[in-house]
Enzyme design. Structure first.
Site, PDB file in Angstrom:
ATOM      1  N   ASP A 112       0.895  -1.087  -0.030  1.00  0.00           N
ATOM      2  CA  ASP A 112       0.108   0.164   0.003  1.00  0.00           C
ATOM      3  C   ASP A 112       1.005   1.263   0.065  1.00  0.00           C
ATOM      4  O   ASP A 112       1.873   1.396   0.845  1.00  0.00           O
ATOM      5  CB  ASP A 112      -0.963   0.081   1.419  1.00  0.00           C
ATOM      6  CG  ASP A 112      -2.288   0.626   1.200  1.00  0.00           C
ATOM      7  OD1 ASP A 112      -2.318   1.558   0.430  1.00  0.00           O
ATOM      8  OD2 ASP A 112      -3.122  -0.166   1.428  1.00  0.00           O
ATOM      9  N   ASP A 213      -3.067   4.571  -2.380  1.00  0.00           N
ATOM     10  CA  ASP A 213      -4.030   5.390  -1.639  1.00  0.00           C
ATOM     11  C   ASP A 213      -4.276   6.694  -1.936  1.00  0.00           C
ATOM     12  O   ASP A 213      -3.610   7.434  -2.242  1.00  0.00           O
ATOM     13  CB  ASP A 213      -3.130   5.349  -0.176  1.00  0.00           C
ATOM     14  CG  ASP A 213      -4.396   5.685   0.926  1.00  0.00           C
ATOM     15  OD1 ASP A 213      -5.348   4.945   1.164  1.00  0.00           O
ATOM     16  OD2 ASP A 213      -4.384   6.794   1.617  1.00  0.00           O
ATOM     17  N   GLU A 270      -6.179   3.952  -5.936  1.00  0.00           N
ATOM     18  CA  GLU A 270      -7.603   4.160  -5.096  1.00  0.00           C
ATOM     19  C   GLU A 270      -8.146   5.444  -5.408  1.00  0.00           C
ATOM     20  O   GLU A 270      -7.603   6.676  -5.175  1.00  0.00           O
ATOM     21  CB  GLU A 270      -7.495   3.932  -3.623  1.00  0.00           C
ATOM     22  CG  GLU A 270      -8.581   4.064  -3.032  1.00  0.00           C
ATOM     23  CD  GLU A 270      -8.626   4.605  -1.756  1.00  0.00           C
ATOM     24  OE1 GLU A 270      -9.606   4.463  -0.955  1.00  0.00           O
ATOM     25  OE2 GLU A 270      -7.762   5.439  -1.217  1.00  0.00           O
ATOM     26  N   HIS A 331     -11.258  -2.713   3.295  1.00  0.00           N
ATOM     27  CA  HIS A 331     -11.268  -2.713   4.752  1.00  0.00           C
ATOM     28  C   HIS A 331     -11.970  -1.160   4.872  1.00  0.00           C
ATOM     29  O   HIS A 331     -12.132  -0.990   6.183  1.00  0.00           O
ATOM     30  CB  HIS A 331      -9.742  -2.234   5.025  1.00  0.00           C
ATOM     31  CG  HIS A 331      -9.120  -1.379   4.352  1.00  0.00           C
ATOM     32  ND1 HIS A 331      -8.838  -1.049   2.854  1.00  0.00           N
ATOM     33  CD2 HIS A 331      -8.615  -0.046   4.938  1.00  0.00           C
ATOM     34  CE1 HIS A 331      -8.316   0.018   2.734  1.00  0.00           C
ATOM     35  NE2 HIS A 331      -8.241   0.802   3.727  1.00  0.00           N
ATOM     36  N   ASP A 332     -12.545  -0.452   3.895  1.00  0.00           N
ATOM     37  CA  ASP A 332     -13.192   0.839   4.313  1.00  0.00           C
ATOM     38  C   ASP A 332     -14.830   0.510   4.245  1.00  0.00           C
ATOM     39  O   ASP A 332     -15.521   1.457   4.512  1.00  0.00           O
ATOM     40  CB  ASP A 332     -12.753   1.798   3.248  1.00  0.00           C
ATOM     41  CG  ASP A 332     -11.460   2.322   3.459  1.00  0.00           C
ATOM     42  OD1 ASP A 332     -11.093   2.219   4.753  1.00  0.00           O
ATOM     43  OD2 ASP A 332     -10.947   2.636   2.316  1.00  0.00           O
TER      44      ASP A 332
HETATM   45  O1  TEU Z   1      -9.544   5.640   1.746  1.00  0.00           O
HETATM   46  C1  TEU Z   1      -9.770   6.923   1.120  1.00  0.00           C
HETATM   47  C2  TEU Z   1     -11.183   7.630   1.457  1.00  0.00           C
HETATM   48  O2  TEU Z   1     -11.567   8.342   0.825  1.00  0.00           O
HETATM   49  C3  TEU Z   1     -11.724   7.016   2.704  1.00  0.00           C
HETATM   50  O3  TEU Z   1     -11.754   7.930   3.616  1.00  0.00           O
HETATM   51  C4  TEU Z   1     -13.102   6.578   2.407  1.00  0.00           C
HETATM   52  O4  TEU Z   1     -14.007   7.687   1.794  1.00  0.00           O
HETATM   53  C5  TEU Z   1     -13.925   6.242   3.866  1.00  0.00           C
HETATM   54  O5  TEU Z   1     -13.008   5.177   4.377  1.00  0.00           O
HETATM   55  C6  TEU Z   1     -15.153   5.652   3.481  1.00  0.00           C
HETATM   56  O6  TEU Z   1     -15.667   5.391   4.894  1.00  0.00           O
HETATM   57  C7  TEU Z   1      -8.189   5.458   1.924  1.00  0.00           C
HETATM   58  C8  TEU Z   1      -8.017   4.368   2.882  1.00  0.00           C
HETATM   59  O7  TEU Z   1      -8.507   3.251   2.194  1.00  0.00           O
HETATM   60  C9  TEU Z   1      -8.370   4.403   4.237  1.00  0.00           C
HETATM   61  O8  TEU Z   1      -8.411   3.313   4.813  1.00  0.00           O
HETATM   62  C10 TEU Z   1      -7.658   5.558   4.894  1.00  0.00           C
HETATM   63  O9  TEU Z   1      -8.369   6.086   5.825  1.00  0.00           O
HETATM   64  C11 TEU Z   1      -7.627   6.559   4.208  1.00  0.00           C
HETATM   65  O10 TEU Z   1      -7.374   6.617   2.476  1.00  0.00           O
HETATM   66  C12 TEU Z   1      -6.514   7.651   4.439  1.00  0.00           C
HETATM   67  O11 TEU Z   1      -5.299   6.963   4.043  1.00  0.00           O
END
Ligand code: TEU
Ligand code: CA
Length: 583
Positions: A112, A213, A270, A331-332
């Site tokens: 990542d 990311d 992403e 994971h989000d």
């Molecule tokens: O996520 C990007 C992001 O835009 C997230 O905040 C998303 O909108 C949110 O999780 C929805 O609930 C990436 C990573 O995948 C995330 O885990 C990180 O928190 C974020 O970037 C910051 O690095």
């Protein structure tokens, strides 16, 4: 719609087809995958212990969520040393061993890359905030502010303003995420060089690529304009002013020229706030930026009937070329089987139907740990059971607005990122086989019923269905890179589509609803079809395609080849022998 997939010439410098066109990626969230030393936190030796499982599942590439040094304000997405492995996860030697052991099993490993921001504990930021004249000051975005407040009205993703005032130096710094995640200033060439050198070091070690990311947020609109609109507390979502800004393409092309094109790797961006047209600019081969972007703009919950429509739109906009990473879970996001499928009576069947979709539509599929078991959302009784900063901040914000404790929890729980972060369910034991200690976040109580050990021995389990699908895909040129043609389904949630390559034709029929339906007979492609896979037990491999679909039924068929001299019986045998899978 009938478009060619992979028709463009995807030739690498060595003249071959890129390896990643045929891969399936499995995302590991290391904190929650496998603990090896009883501290309740998943780690690299734990992942090594599970490589045989991953190999037996049949995926080709592992993506590890961040494993670097971090104070864990955002579970590792706040990095304080890009070159160090977090002690919770092990050592650099453990990582090298993981690479070797993965390679020995024909598995690739991507990392990542989190370079929109660092941790506020990264030495660069410690220096930057030490004085206005520090040489690292311009590694980040600083601003004196406006009318005694932040420079603009942008809201951070994790609530509150996207700017934090720094007492010592009397200026604000930008943080699109938490205040412990200051945004790097990509306009500064010294920042870019530091990042490129770091990427070279990991690639030199043998890493096979990067998931990047929020990579389309690197370039910010010049002059820090306010975001249009009105928001609570004067804060407004600033997305249009930092997502897909023109400068991003200069950065990515430079990164490609200086780093990416010198290695045989996979890069996947992403990128939120994309449409197919914008997406193309990141992955068009000739532009030399990235290989893939995630196909994210799928409003699963509200628009399930359009699931295939979204894939079709992107596929068409890309001229049928592979530029998308297709994904249902990460994971989000909450677990899709709970959110979109059927977390109750038809949990297994809907998990298998979603898997069938993921692994048969065009694009490179990305699975997320536990998805192959049909793992579900969790519903913890107290806010103190949750760990995610986004969940905790949103909860605090609701309470501040006068919302009651229980109501706030009920409103936020279904969408909490922690739904995806509960420990991997390996067994029915306490700790779910994930740990013999106290897990950093509680296990989902349903691990007693939903776990890998139980599914291992059950031929009809979700796990064994994923294995069969992955094997079918490995052995099917049509599924990996064939044409894609949508056929009439009938009802909205009924999908019928066909993939074809190298004389092989595959027809997929999906009912993504809880009701039995009769698909439109006009959607049956010509030819003689036999089932190779289906998610209803006992429906008979090698049988005729069904005229009616049960709730959440998924059927994969192959067209029988008509070859001169071939007997009907022989032809009937073909699909099974070729696919090597049964029901
Ligand atoms: O996520 C990007 C992001 O835009 C997230 O905040 C998303 O909108 C949110 O999780 C929805 O609930 C990436 C990573 O995948 C995330 O885990 C990180 O928190 C974020 O970037 C910051 O690095
Ligand atoms: Ca551990």
């Amino acid at each position: 719609m009938n478009s060619q997939l992979n028709s463009r010439v995807l030739v690498r410098r060595d003249g071959g087809k890129p390896w990643w066109l045929d891969t399936v990626v499995y995302q590991i969230y290391p904190r929650s995958f496998q603990d090896s030393n009883v501290d309740g936190i998943g780690d690299l030796p734990g992942i090594i212990d599970r490589l045989d499982y991953l190999r037996s599942l049949g995926v080709g590439t592992l993506w590890l969520s961040p494993v670097f040094a971090s104070p864990n304000d955002d579970n590792g997405y706040d990095i304080s040393d890009y070159d160090a492995i977090h002690p919770d996860f092990g050592t650099l030697e453990d990582f090298r061993r993981l690479l070797r052991e993965a390679r020995a099993r024909d598995l690739r490993v991507i990392l990542d890359l989190v370079v929109n921001h660092t941790s506020d504990e990264h030495p660069w930021f410690l220096e930057a905030r030490s004085s206005r004249t520090n040489p690292r000051r311009d590694f980040y975005h600083w601003h004196p502010g406006r009318d005694g407040g932040p420079p603009n009205n942008w809201e951070s993703f994790f609530k509150g303003p996207a700017w934090e005032f720094d007492e010592r130096t009397g200026e604000y710094y930008l943080h699109l995420f938490s205040r412990k995640q200051p945004d790097l200033n990509w306009a500064n060439p010294a920042v870019r060089q530091e990042i490129y050198q770091m990427m070279h070091r990991w690639l030199g070690m043998g890493v096979d690529g990067f998931r990047m990311d929020v990579i389309n947020f690197l370039a910010k609109a010049p002059g820090w304009p306010d975001a249009p609109g009105e928001g609570a507390g004067g804060l407004v979502f600033g997305g249009p002013l930092y997502a897909n800004q023109p400068g991003i393409h200069d950065y990515l092309r430079e990164m490609n020229a200086q780093v990416l094109r010198h290695h045989d790797i996979l890069t996947v961006g992403e990128c939120h706030f994309l449409n197919p047209q914008l997406a193309r600019d990141y992955v068009e081969r000739e532009r030399r930026e990235l290989d893939l972007v995630f196909l994210f703009d799928v409003p699963y919950e509200t628009d399930r009937r359009n699931l295939l429509g979204h894939v079709d739109r992107w596929h068409a906009a890309f001229g049928g070329r592979t530029g998308t990473a297709v994904t249902l879970n990460n994971h989000d996001s909450p677990r899709l089987v709970s959110k979109f499928g059927d977390g109750g009576e038809h949990r297994e069947r809907s998990a298998k139907a979603l898997a069938t979709f993921l692994l048969t539509v065009p694009g490179v599929p990305f699975l997320y740990q536990g998805e192959e078991l049909g793992m579900t959302n969790v519903s913890f009784p107290r806010i103190s059971d949750y760990r995610d900063i986004e969940m905790l901040n949103r909860h605090a914000a609701l309470l501040a607005e006068g919302c009651g404790e229980a109501e706030a929890l009920a409103r936020l729980a279904p969408d909490s990122r922690d739904n995806a972060r509960t420990p991997m369910q390996w067994s029915a034991e306490p700790g779910a086989g994930f740990t013999r200690g106290t897990p950093w976040i509680a296990c989902n109580p349903n691990h007693a019923a939903i776990n890998a050990a139980a599914q291992e021995t059950d031929p009809d389990s979700v796990l064994n269905y994923y294995r069969a699908l992955l094997r079918l895909r490995r052995e099917s040129p049509a599924l990996r890179g064939g044409t894609h043609e949508r056929l009439a389904g009938g009802r909205n949630e009924v999908f019928s589509y066909q993939r074809e390559a190298a004389g092989e034709a595959i027809w997929i029929l999906l009912n993504l609803s809880g009701e039995a339906v009769t698909p439109d007979p006009a959607g049956r492609p010509p030819g003689n079809w036999r089932r190779v896979l289906g998610n209803l037990p006992g429906t008979g491999e090698n049988a005729e395609p069904p005229a009616r679909l049960e709730p959440w039924e998924a059927v994969v068929c192959r067209r029988l080849l008509k070859r001169t001299g071939e007997t009907a019986a022989r032809a009937t045998e073909r699909p099974l022998k070729e696919a090597g899978v049964c029901g």
